[in-house]
Design a protein around this motif. Structure first.
Motif, PDB file in Angstrom:
ATOM      1  N   ILE A 105       0.642  -1.355  -0.029  1.00  0.00           N
ATOM      2  CA  ILE A 105      -0.282  -0.214   0.127  1.00  0.00           C
ATOM      3  C   ILE A 105       0.573   1.338   0.161  1.00  0.00           C
ATOM      4  O   ILE A 105       0.850   2.213  -0.041  1.00  0.00           O
ATOM      5  CB  ILE A 105      -0.932  -0.289   1.615  1.00  0.00           C
ATOM      6  N   LEU A 106       1.502   1.113   0.547  1.00  0.00           N
ATOM      7  CA  LEU A 106       3.195   2.319   1.337  1.00  0.00           C
ATOM      8  C   LEU A 106       4.279   2.204   0.294  1.00  0.00           C
ATOM      9  O   LEU A 106       3.452   3.541  -0.295  1.00  0.00           O
ATOM     10  CB  LEU A 106       3.832   2.370   2.392  1.00  0.00           C
ATOM     11  N   SER A 107       3.859   1.477  -0.978  1.00  0.00           N
ATOM     12  CA  SER A 107       4.540   1.702  -1.890  1.00  0.00           C
ATOM     13  C   SER A 107       4.013   2.681  -4.058  1.00  0.00           C
ATOM     14  O   SER A 107       3.933   3.377  -4.619  1.00  0.00           O
ATOM     15  CB  SER A 107       4.806   0.664  -2.649  1.00  0.00           C
ATOM     16  N   HIS A 108       2.284   2.571  -3.387  1.00  0.00           N
ATOM     17  CA  HIS A 108       1.702   3.765  -4.124  1.00  0.00           C
ATOM     18  C   HIS A 108       1.478   5.255  -3.368  1.00  0.00           C
ATOM     19  O   HIS A 108       0.908   5.845  -4.277  1.00  0.00           O
ATOM     20  CB  HIS A 108       0.097   3.030  -4.530  1.00  0.00           C
ATOM     21  N   ALA A 109       1.569   5.033  -2.283  1.00  0.00           N
ATOM     22  CA  ALA A 109       1.683   7.133  -2.020  1.00  0.00           C
ATOM     23  C   ALA A 109       2.943   7.641  -2.059  1.00  0.00           C
ATOM     24  O   ALA A 109       3.520   7.003  -2.717  1.00  0.00           O
ATOM     25  CB  ALA A 109       1.532   6.746  -0.340  1.00  0.00           C
TER      26      ALA A 109
END
Length: 96
Positions: free
Chosen positions: A77-81
């Protein structure tokens, strides 16, 4: 218990709701129907029932308590932030 305009006025005050004059008779009928239904439950003989009565033999079934495998959902999820640091989203400050 019978619902009338006096009881409805008390319920309005306690619930901090305002019921339109045109809807009061309908609400009184609905509340009276609910109370009549609940009153039917008083006719049931529950004296011989155990308070922990269950329809399941052996009680409530429990799932096996197994630890979850480590997953990378948070990292995915954080890789898409747009910005992230130390497993947190970085957002613009809104309070100065």
């Amino acid at each position: 218990m019978q619902i009338d305009n006096t009881v409805l006025a008390k319920l309005e005050k306690l619930s901090h709701l305002k019921i339109d004059e045109s809807k009061k008779e309908e609400v009184i009928e609905q509340l009276s129907g609910i109370l009549n239904y609940v009153d039917n439950l008083n006719e049931l003989d529950t004296d011989s029932l155990d308070p922990s009565f269950s329809t399941l033999d052996g009680g409530t079934p429990l799932r096996e308590d197994t630890p979850r495998e480590a997953n990378n959902i948070a990292k995915d999820i954080l890789s898409h932030a747009p910005q992230a640091k130390d497993d947190f989203f970085i957002v613009p400050a809104i309070i100065e």
